[in-house]
Design a protein around this motif. Structure first.
Motif, PDB file in Angstrom:
ATOM      1  N   PHE A  21      -3.241   5.802  -2.679  1.00 40.07           N
ATOM      2  CA  PHE A  21      -3.188   4.406  -2.254  1.00 40.07           C
ATOM      3  C   PHE A  21      -2.440   4.180  -0.939  1.00 40.07           C
ATOM      4  N   GLY A  22      -1.797   5.212  -0.417  1.00 38.20           N
ATOM      5  CA  GLY A  22      -1.038   5.045   0.812  1.00 38.20           C
ATOM      6  C   GLY A  22       0.326   4.433   0.618  1.00 38.20           C
ATOM      7  N   ASP A  23       0.795   4.332  -0.632  1.00 40.91           N
ATOM      8  CA  ASP A  23       2.106   3.731  -0.895  1.00 40.91           C
ATOM      9  C   ASP A  23       3.219   4.755  -0.720  1.00 40.91           C
ATOM     10  N   GLY A  24       4.373   4.282  -0.232  1.00 35.14           N
ATOM     11  CA  GLY A  24       5.500   5.151   0.029  1.00 35.14           C
ATOM     12  C   GLY A  24       6.451   5.280  -1.138  1.00 35.14           C
ATOM     13  N   ALA A  25       7.550   5.978  -0.889  1.00 30.97           N
ATOM     14  CA  ALA A  25       8.517   6.288  -1.939  1.00 30.97           C
ATOM     15  C   ALA A  25       9.192   5.038  -2.485  1.00 30.97           C
ATOM     16  N   GLU A  26       9.512   4.085  -1.601  1.00 31.12           N
ATOM     17  CA  GLU A  26      10.210   2.881  -2.054  1.00 31.12           C
ATOM     18  C   GLU A  26       9.362   2.093  -3.045  1.00 31.12           C
ATOM     19  N   PHE A  27       8.084   1.909  -2.722  1.00 31.06           N
ATOM     20  CA  PHE A  27       7.204   1.183  -3.632  1.00 31.06           C
ATOM     21  C   PHE A  27       7.026   1.943  -4.937  1.00 31.06           C
ATOM     22  N   THR A  28       6.831   3.252  -4.857  1.00 29.53           N
ATOM     23  CA  THR A  28       6.618   4.049  -6.058  1.00 29.53           C
ATOM     24  C   THR A  28       7.815   3.991  -6.980  1.00 29.53           C
ATOM     25  N   GLU A  29       9.015   4.071  -6.425  1.00 32.61           N
ATOM     26  CA  GLU A  29      10.217   3.993  -7.265  1.00 32.61           C
ATOM     27  C   GLU A  29      10.325   2.628  -7.932  1.00 32.61           C
ATOM     28  N   MET A  30      10.066   1.555  -7.174  1.00 28.99           N
ATOM     29  CA  MET A  30      10.088   0.221  -7.768  1.00 28.99           C
ATOM     30  C   MET A  30       9.077   0.124  -8.898  1.00 28.99           C
ATOM     31  N   MET A  31       7.868   0.623  -8.659  1.00 24.80           N
ATOM     32  CA  MET A  31       6.806   0.544  -9.655  1.00 24.80           C
ATOM     33  C   MET A  31       7.183   1.265 -10.942  1.00 24.80           C
ATOM     34  N   ALA A  32       7.707   2.481 -10.806  1.00 22.15           N
ATOM     35  CA  ALA A  32       8.016   3.286 -11.987  1.00 22.15           C
ATOM     36  C   ALA A  32       9.262   2.808 -12.703  1.00 22.15           C
ATOM     37  N   ALA A  33      10.301   2.483 -11.938  1.00 17.91           N
ATOM     38  CA  ALA A  33      11.591   2.167 -12.547  1.00 17.91           C
ATOM     39  C   ALA A  33      11.700   0.730 -13.013  1.00 17.91           C
ATOM     40  N   LEU A 273       0.618  -7.611  -9.369  1.00 17.65           N
ATOM     41  CA  LEU A 273       1.012  -6.697  -8.302  1.00 17.65           C
ATOM     42  C   LEU A 273      -0.215  -6.093  -7.616  1.00 17.65           C
ATOM     43  N   ASP A 274      -1.319  -6.827  -7.676  1.00 24.07           N
ATOM     44  CA  ASP A 274      -2.547  -6.357  -7.040  1.00 24.07           C
ATOM     45  C   ASP A 274      -2.960  -7.238  -5.876  1.00 24.07           C
ATOM     46  N   GLU A 275      -2.358  -8.430  -5.747  1.00 24.93           N
ATOM     47  CA  GLU A 275      -2.834  -9.401  -4.739  1.00 24.93           C
ATOM     48  C   GLU A 275      -2.672  -8.896  -3.311  1.00 24.93           C
ATOM     49  N   THR A 276      -1.770  -7.956  -3.088  1.00 21.78           N
ATOM     50  CA  THR A 276      -1.551  -7.479  -1.730  1.00 21.78           C
ATOM     51  C   THR A 276      -2.268  -6.165  -1.455  1.00 21.78           C
ATOM     52  N   GLY A 277      -3.142  -5.769  -2.365  1.00 20.36           N
ATOM     53  CA  GLY A 277      -3.886  -4.537  -2.147  1.00 20.36           C
ATOM     54  C   GLY A 277      -3.130  -3.296  -2.533  1.00 20.36           C
ATOM     55  N   GLN A 278      -2.034  -3.441  -3.300  1.00 21.44           N
ATOM     56  CA  GLN A 278      -1.252  -2.270  -3.663  1.00 21.44           C
ATOM     57  C   GLN A 278      -1.949  -1.433  -4.716  1.00 21.44           C
ATOM     58  N   ALA A 279      -2.755  -2.063  -5.579  1.00 18.65           N
ATOM     59  CA  ALA A 279      -3.340  -1.305  -6.687  1.00 18.65           C
ATOM     60  C   ALA A 279      -4.563  -0.528  -6.237  1.00 18.65           C
TER      61      ALA A 279
END
Length: 279
Positions: A21-33, A273-279
């Motif tokens: 998806f092109g997401d970085g570490a900061e987003f991934t940590e927020m998503m998981a934690a 959490l999909d409105e910005t194209g993150q999903a």
């Protein structure tokens, strides 16, 4: 092979998210934690190899029933097409069913994935309709534009859209924080509320609920008076009663029942959490 993720898996999850998806570490940590919570993140790890697939099963409710939202499903390209994600989805579904959950919802990341999910017992639901309409001036259109709290927005959701897929407060906090960081504005009145972004001369409403067409129109007009934008791009649930003649229904979400099915044709899903194209 299939297990719950641990914080030490974060580098592997970051790699999967970046590739898919092109997401970085900061987003991934927020998503998981925080959005999902580590206990709700599932991974597939072939014996002796690295983590090769993941998904989040974020707790949600619908019509008072417990369920989960499958989010950020991704597989390492080298193992894609070998059934790993299907196995992981079934493992998560079995675990959720055993815990008393009644359903799983998801939002396919692209139109081509609806068929993939249908082969795995999901059905199409939560259709949306979008349309563009001019917004005339109305100096008397009154509304509030104060920053709302998570609690107050959830209360408005429960009041105006009680038949919605609802995230828990912690998960919804991350959705609202993400939207605010991108410049969302919340407009509200005693008769409804809306969330919109301004894009040049347009107001892009990603959610709008009101007791009547007139109440919805006043919210949009108040947003025009505040911003000066002259048209609105509005996205609604296909079953919403406001502006019923505008927009054609389009596929959006899907649901899989973990046991006996229930009626969802009038249900709504949004702000996942999909409105910005993150999903």
């Amino acid at each position: 092979m299939f297990r719950v993720a641990q914080p030490e898996d974060l580098p592997a999850l970051c790699g999967l998210m970046q590739t898919s998806f092109g997401d970085g570490a900061e987003f991934t940590e927020m998503m998981a934690a925080r959005f999902a919570g580590w206990k709700n993140v599932y991974v597939a790890q072939p014996e002796g190899g690295p983590v090769a697939a993941m998904l989040c099963a974020v707790p949600v409710t619908l019509q008072g029933k417990p369920g989960a939202y499958f989010y950020a499903l991704c597989t390492d390209p080298q193992t894609r097409g070998k059934g790993l994600m299907t196995g992981l989805m079934e493992h998560a579904a079995d675990t959720l069913r055993a815990a008393g959950n009644r359903f799983i919802v998801t939002i396919p990341a692209s139109a081509g994935l609806f068929g993939f999910y249908e082969k795995r017992n999901f059905v199409r639901a939560f259709a949306r309709r979008s349309f563009i309409r001019p917004v005339r001036r109305n100096l008397w259109a009154a509304a509030e534009f104060d920053t709302v709290t998570v609690r107050s927005l959830l209360q408005m959701r429960e009041k105006y859209a009680p038949n919605s897929v609802l995230l828990g407060q912690d998960s919804f906090t991350e959705v609202l924080r993400d939207l605010y960081s991108l410049g969302v504005t919340v407009v509200s009145s005693p008769d409804g509320y809306g969330l919109f972004f301004r894009h040049w001369d347009s107001l892009r409403f990603i959610e709008l609920f009101a007791t009547s067409d007139r109440a919805a129109e006043l919210l949009v007009q108040a947003a025009r008076e505040k911003t000066g934008a002259t048209q609105a791009e509005i996205t609604l649930g296909a079953a919403q009663s406001i502006f019923p003649a505008e927009g054609r229904p389009a596929d959006y979400g899907m649901i899989r029942f973990l046991g006996e099915s229930f009626e969802v044709s009038e249900s709504y899903m949004g702000l996942m959490l999909d409105e910005t194209g993150q999903a």
